[in-house]
Write an enzyme that holds these catalytic residues in place. Structure first.
Site, mmCIF file in Angstrom:
data_model
loop_
_atom_site.group_PDB
_atom_site.id
_atom_site.type_symbol
_atom_site.label_atom_id
_atom_site.label_comp_id
_atom_site.label_asym_id
_atom_site.label_seq_id
_atom_site.Cartn_x
_atom_site.Cartn_y
_atom_site.Cartn_z
ATOM 1 N N GLY A 90 47.996 41.627 44.440
ATOM 2 C CA GLY A 90 47.979 40.331 43.753
ATOM 3 C C GLY A 90 48.265 39.162 44.677
ATOM 4 N N LYS A 118 55.438 45.694 29.357
ATOM 5 C CA LYS A 118 56.240 45.737 30.587
ATOM 6 C C LYS A 118 57.307 46.839 30.484
ATOM 7 C CE LYS A 118 55.281 41.131 32.336
ATOM 8 N NZ LYS A 118 55.733 39.897 32.959
ATOM 9 N N LYS A 135 42.780 31.343 50.786
ATOM 10 C CA LYS A 135 44.139 31.909 50.781
ATOM 11 C C LYS A 135 44.166 33.188 51.616
ATOM 12 C CE LYS A 135 45.456 30.542 46.080
ATOM 13 N NZ LYS A 135 45.652 31.049 44.721
ATOM 14 N N ARG A 186 58.056 50.351 32.732
ATOM 15 C CA ARG A 186 59.386 50.788 33.206
ATOM 16 C C ARG A 186 59.628 52.265 32.882
ATOM 17 N NH1 ARG A 186 64.224 46.412 32.020
ATOM 18 N NH2 ARG A 186 63.474 44.813 33.445
ATOM 19 N N ARG A 219 40.903 42.703 45.655
ATOM 20 C CA ARG A 219 39.610 43.071 45.061
ATOM 21 C C ARG A 219 38.477 42.424 45.857
ATOM 22 N NH1 ARG A 219 40.251 42.510 38.577
ATOM 23 N NH2 ARG A 219 41.161 40.465 39.011
ATOM 24 N N ARG A 272 49.609 33.617 41.722
ATOM 25 C CA ARG A 272 50.680 32.621 41.775
ATOM 26 C C ARG A 272 51.935 33.169 42.475
ATOM 27 N NH1 ARG A 272 52.765 29.235 36.643
ATOM 28 N NH2 ARG A 272 51.478 30.718 35.535
HETATM 29 N N1 LIG Z 1 58.487 33.923 34.590
HETATM 30 C C1 LIG Z 1 57.441 33.128 34.426
HETATM 31 O O1 LIG Z 1 57.584 31.944 34.055
HETATM 32 C C2 LIG Z 1 56.083 33.678 34.698
HETATM 33 C C3 LIG Z 1 54.985 32.828 34.664
HETATM 34 C C4 LIG Z 1 53.744 33.382 34.979
HETATM 35 C C5 LIG Z 1 53.635 34.725 35.299
HETATM 36 N N2 LIG Z 1 54.729 35.521 35.276
HETATM 37 C C6 LIG Z 1 54.631 36.961 35.586
HETATM 38 O O2 LIG Z 1 54.371 37.126 36.969
HETATM 39 C C7 LIG Z 1 53.501 38.243 37.179
HETATM 40 C C8 LIG Z 1 52.311 37.781 38.012
HETATM 41 O O3 LIG Z 1 51.634 36.749 37.308
HETATM 42 P P1 LIG Z 1 50.838 35.578 38.046
HETATM 43 O O4 LIG Z 1 50.718 34.450 37.071
HETATM 44 O O5 LIG Z 1 51.429 35.317 39.397
HETATM 45 O O6 LIG Z 1 49.412 36.281 38.209
HETATM 46 P P2 LIG Z 1 48.032 35.605 38.666
HETATM 47 O O7 LIG Z 1 48.281 34.280 39.319
HETATM 48 O O8 LIG Z 1 47.095 35.637 37.502
HETATM 49 O O9 LIG Z 1 47.533 36.603 39.781
HETATM 50 C C9 LIG Z 1 47.171 37.902 39.472
HETATM 51 C C10 LIG Z 1 46.805 38.624 40.748
HETATM 52 O O10 LIG Z 1 46.499 39.978 40.411
HETATM 53 C C11 LIG Z 1 45.264 40.343 40.993
HETATM 54 N N3 LIG Z 1 44.625 41.336 40.145
HETATM 55 C C12 LIG Z 1 44.300 41.212 38.837
HETATM 56 N N4 LIG Z 1 43.731 42.325 38.389
HETATM 57 C C13 LIG Z 1 43.698 43.190 39.430
HETATM 58 C C14 LIG Z 1 43.228 44.520 39.584
HETATM 59 N N5 LIG Z 1 42.658 45.171 38.569
HETATM 60 N N6 LIG Z 1 43.323 45.096 40.798
HETATM 61 C C15 LIG Z 1 43.910 44.436 41.827
HETATM 62 N N7 LIG Z 1 44.383 43.168 41.741
HETATM 63 C C16 LIG Z 1 44.269 42.552 40.551
HETATM 64 C C17 LIG Z 1 44.487 39.058 41.063
HETATM 65 O O11 LIG Z 1 43.471 39.215 42.048
HETATM 66 P P3 LIG Z 1 42.014 38.514 42.003
HETATM 67 O O12 LIG Z 1 42.109 37.391 42.978
HETATM 68 O O13 LIG Z 1 41.096 39.584 42.423
HETATM 69 O O14 LIG Z 1 41.784 38.049 40.589
HETATM 70 C C18 LIG Z 1 45.577 38.077 41.465
HETATM 71 O O15 LIG Z 1 45.808 38.133 42.851
HETATM 72 C C19 LIG Z 1 53.140 38.776 35.786
HETATM 73 O O16 LIG Z 1 53.940 39.891 35.486
HETATM 74 C C20 LIG Z 1 53.469 37.617 34.853
HETATM 75 O O17 LIG Z 1 53.840 38.036 33.550
HETATM 76 C C21 LIG Z 1 55.953 35.023 35.009
#
Ligand SMILES: NC(=O)c1ccc[n+]([C@@H]2O[C@H](COP(=O)([O-])OP(=O)(O)OC[C@H]3O[C@@H](n4cnc5c(N)ncnc54)[C@H](OP(=O)(O)O)[C@@H]3O)[C@@H](O)[C@H]2O)c1
Length: 321
Positions: A24, A146, A61, A150, A49, A28
């Site tokens: 990932g 989630k 990036k 776990r 990917r 973000r």
């Molecule tokens: N605490 C908070 O306020 C908060 C806010 C947002 C998120 N989160 C949590 O943080 C975590 C990450 O979220 P995020 O928002 O950072 O995610 P994100 O920005 O949507 O990024 C997801 C990443 O996963 C990759 N990905 C998606 N499907 C995949 C697959 N099948 N195989 C390999 N890579 C894959 C994507 O790659 P591609 O470039 O190929 O699409 C991208 O790099 C999640 O658990 C979310 O619930 C928390």
């Protein structure tokens, strides 16, 4: 940025540092985790990917990360062979896929089990503790998924750390927790219930540096780690007060009761309702702060690494004035 990361990496010895695979890295929090891993001199790998290389924003990036020293491996959560091959090159796996991909980690868990070389797995959580959420029927199984991951990790006996950082700073705080707004209000503000229940906001790069600090630390092995830095935990009343002081203006307050917020949630389709669901869970139910960390078997992470500094809510709001 690349140069700084590289120079720091070259100055420090890489001996004894776990090799880290991040899934990932275009995302973000995953991008920040990759930068933090490099900055801490871990040999760093990203599983990416194929499609990401042809998207201009993502390929930039990836180029930056590659120039800074990240080894990019092609693969996905659906490609078992690529997963096992990538896992066999490292000691630690950190998954940072999006919330709607959480269950896709099942094949990854099975690949980690098969490879049998991983000292630590950090699954994609980075929020509030899914085992502590008390809004389970409102969230379309967000936390249940989630928690399911776990249980699978534990059943497979995979060494792990769960990171419960609560809210990212870029989530909800830029609007001062006002659904639909992109910047903090300057006239009227909504406050939920009595406004006294606290929520925690931590900057993504700070979450990433913290996450990387845990990977070789025996104190975090098979533990849930929570972040509640003192300058990052405030109630709605406190947030509004801080903002009013910064802009030199008193806002009109609109108090939304828990029942009113629930009604709005019920009237709003999924996934649009999720912002309000998270607000309800945190600022009405108090799900981020209602429990004592230590007596619940968790670890309060904020004090573990004194060298880590957390960007405070005050500092973040200063950038929005
Ligand atoms: N605490 C908070 O306020 C908060 C806010 C947002 C998120 N989160 C949590 O943080 C975590 C990450 O979220 P995020 O928002 O950072 O995610 P994100 O920005 O949507 O990024 C997801 C990443 O996963 C990759 N990905 C998606 N499907 C995949 C697959 N099948 N195989 C390999 N890579 C894959 C994507 O790659 P591609 O470039 O190929 O699409 C991208 O790099 C999640 O658990 C979310 O619930 C928390």
């Amino acid at each position: 940025m690349d140069r700084i990361i590289r120079v720091v990496g070259e100055m420090e010895s890489e001996k004894g540092k776990s090799r880290i695979l991040i899934i990932g890295v275009t995302g973000r929090v995953g991008l920040e985790v990759a930068k933090a891993s490099l900055a801490a001199s871990h040999p760093t790998f990203g599983l990416v990917r194929e499609s990401a290389f042809s998207e201009p924003n993502k390929s930039l990036k990836l180029q930056t990360l590659s120039n800074a020293g990240v080894t990019l491996l092609k693969g996905s959560l659906e490609d078992e062979e690529a997963l096992i091959s990538a896992i066999k090159q490292v000691d630690v796996v950190i998954c940072a896929v999006a919330w709607n991909q959480v269950l896709s980690q099942k094949l990854l868990i099975s690949a980690i089990k098969t490879a049998a070389c991983i000292k630590r797995f950090i699954p994609s959580e980075f929020g509030l503790d899914p085992d502590r959420s008390r809004i389970s029927d409102l969230d379309n199984h967000f936390y249940e998924r989630k928690a399911e991951i776990r249980r699978l990790i534990e059943a497979q006996g995979i060494p792990h750390t769960y990171i419960c950082c609560n809210f990212f700073m870029s989530y909800l705080l830029p609007s001062l927790v006002q659904p639909g707004l992109k910047s903090p209000p300057r006239n009227r503000v909504m406050i939920y219930a009595d406004g006294n229940t606290k929520g925690v906001f931590v900057k993504e790069s700070d979450v990433a540096a913290f996450t990387i600090s845990t990977v070789d630390d025996p104190r975090s092995l098979n533990k849930v780690l929570y972040l509640r830095p003192p300058g990052n935990a405030y109630s709605m009343n406190e947030l509004v007060h801080i903002w009013e002081r910064k802009i030199g203006k008193i806002l009109e307050k609109i108090y939304i009761s828990g029942e009113e917020l629930l009604k709005k949630i019920e009237e709003t389709p999924y996934p649009e309702k999720m912002e309000m669901v998270f607000i309800y869970g945190t600022f009405v139910k108090g799900d981020q702060m209602y429990f004592d960390i230590e007596s619940g078997g968790g670890v309060e992470g904020t004090q573990l690494y004194p060298a880590l500094k957390y960007t405070t809510i005050e500092q973040f709001l200063d950038t929005l004035v």
